[in-house]
Design an enzyme around this catalytic site. Structure first.
Site, PDB file in Angstrom:
ATOM      1  CD  GLU A   1      -3.709  -2.640   7.273  1.00 23.29           C
ATOM      2  OE1 GLU A   1      -2.435  -2.857   6.743  1.00 23.29           O
ATOM      3  OE2 GLU A   1      -4.027  -1.453   7.149  1.00 23.29           O
TER       4      GLU A   1
ATOM      5  CE  LYS B   1       0.327   3.091   4.472  1.00 24.60           C
ATOM      6  NZ  LYS B   1       0.160   2.777   6.363  1.00 24.60           N
TER       7      LYS B   1
ATOM      8  CG  ASN C   1      -1.510   0.991   1.451  1.00 25.51           C
ATOM      9  OD1 ASN C   1      -1.855   2.154   0.557  1.00 25.51           O
ATOM     10  ND2 ASN C   1      -2.369   0.922   2.173  1.00 25.51           N
TER      11      ASN C   1
ATOM     12  CD  GLU D   1      -3.113   5.356   6.348  1.00 22.83           C
ATOM     13  OE1 GLU D   1      -3.175   5.699   5.585  1.00 22.83           O
ATOM     14  OE2 GLU D   1      -2.482   4.750   7.161  1.00 22.83           O
TER      15      GLU D   1
ATOM     16  N   GLY E   1       2.360   1.894  10.899  1.00 22.13           N
ATOM     17  CA  GLY E   1       3.632   2.998  10.620  1.00 22.13           C
ATOM     18  C   GLY E   1       3.835   3.935  11.814  1.00 22.13           C
TER      19      GLY E   1
ATOM     20  CB  SER F   1       5.268  -1.370  12.119  1.00 22.15           C
ATOM     21  OG  SER F   1       4.830  -0.501  11.803  1.00 22.15           O
TER      22      SER F   1
ATOM     23  CG  HIS G   1      -5.777   1.664   5.445  1.00 23.13           C
ATOM     24  ND1 HIS G   1      -4.994   2.620   6.494  1.00 23.13           N
ATOM     25  CD2 HIS G   1      -4.783   0.506   5.234  1.00 23.13           C
ATOM     26  CE1 HIS G   1      -3.761   2.468   7.145  1.00 23.13           C
ATOM     27  NE2 HIS G   1      -4.209   1.474   5.874  1.00 23.13           N
TER      28      HIS G   1
HETATM   29  P1  13P Z   1       2.932   0.556   7.749  1.00 24.08           P
HETATM   30  O1  13P Z   1       3.799  -1.082   6.519  1.00 24.08           O
HETATM   31  O2  13P Z   1       4.149   1.378   7.287  1.00 24.08           O
HETATM   32  O3  13P Z   1       3.003   0.417   9.445  1.00 24.08           O
HETATM   33  O4  13P Z   1       1.709   0.435   7.547  1.00 24.08           O
HETATM   34  C1  13P Z   1       0.993  -0.333   6.985  1.00 24.08           C
HETATM   35  C2  13P Z   1      -0.703   0.258   6.423  1.00 24.08           C
HETATM   36  O5  13P Z   1      -1.305   1.029   6.917  1.00 24.08           O
HETATM   37  C3  13P Z   1      -0.806  -0.984   4.947  1.00 24.08           C
HETATM   38  O6  13P Z   1      -2.024  -0.574   4.785  1.00 24.08           O
END
Ligand code: 13P
Length: 254
Positions: A170, A11, A9, A100, A176, A216, A98
């Site tokens: 997740e 982002k 992803n 976010e 992150g 992560s 997601h």
């Molecule tokens: P990270 O791997 O940067 O923690 O992000 C995970 C994520 O949100 C994947 O959709």
């Protein structure tokens, strides 16, 4: 055997040229180094989709996906992108739900149920994300939160439709942050999710549903996480922006 997937992803990262260059590396490395049956999916910003699909042509190990799609079929929704448009680029997947998007764009389970319907109706496979916040885990309501996300987000689907869905657990506190769930914590939730699927759709469909872990995840911890019986791969954020790291994660399944 369930399908093993390592999905990236990106982002809101990578300009057009950077994205093409990263993806070319991923495709070449996947061709040379990925020897198992695992599948790689790269979920890019919309601007890259069509070009990435062209670059992936002929490589059966790599697919392309989007990170969001609108719930309506088409119409006066300035700035939005429909599932049909995404599908017309040749992209096969779309990330929905997601954290976010739930957090910054107010996406609710109810809205996500509609987005899931529209994505499926237009031939896209949803990668549907669920997961609890730190506060929810600390107050011990994480199982309830995940159950509600499933019930309100995807459990209205028919068996046939649900069979097209990939789930991604997740935990929001692991995204992150550099703090990953332990493999035992992730496995515990994946077992719980699979049990809920079995209650709703039966054991057979539960056993064939791919459930990814995200948060992560990196080349160092992927082996431990993907070694758990109910973890079928990962949804990778930061580490998907470096071809070497991303492919090393995918190679965990070699
Ligand atoms: P990270 O791997 O940067 O923690 O992000 C995970 C994520 O949100 C994947 O959709």
């Amino acid at each position: 055997m369930r399908k093993k997937i390592v999905a990236g992803n990106w982002k809101m990262n990578m300009d057009y040229e950077q994205g093409l260059s990263l993806f070319s590396e991923v495709v070449n490395m996947a061709h040379d180094e990925v020897t198992g049956k695992q599948h790689i999916v790269v979920c890019s910003p919309f601007i890259h989709l069509h070009s990435l699909v062209q670059l992936a042509k002929g490589n059966i190990k790599v697919s392309v996906g989007a990170q969001n799609a609108h719930q309506a079929e088409s119409g006066a929704y300035t700035g939005e992108t429909s599932a049909k448009m995404i599908h017309s680029t040749g992209a096969e997947y779309v990330i929905l739900g997601h954290s976010e998007r739930r957090q910054y764009f107010g996406e609710t389970n109810e809205l996500l149920a509609k987005k899931t319907d529209t994505a499926l109706a237009n031939g896209l496979k949803p990668i549907f994300c669920i997961g609890e916040t730190l506060q929810e885990r600390e107050t011990n309501v994480h199982f309830d939160v995940i159950k509600t996300q499933l019930e309100e987000g995807v459990f209205h689907l028919s068996e046939e439709q649900f069979g097209q869905v990939v789930l991604a657990y997740e935990p929001v506190w692991a995204i992150g942050t550099g703090v990953t769930a332990t493999s035992a914590q992730a496995q515990e939730i994946h077992v719980f999710i699979r049990k809920e699927i079995a209650k709703k759709y039966g054991q057979e469909l539960a056993d064939s549903t791919t459930i990814l872990y995200g948060g992560s995840c990196n080349a160092k911890n992927a082996g431990d996480l993907f070694g758990q019986p109910d973890i079928d791969g990962g949804l990778i954020g930061g580490a998907s922006l470096k071809s070497r790291d991303f492919i090393d994660i995918a190679k965990t399944f070699n």
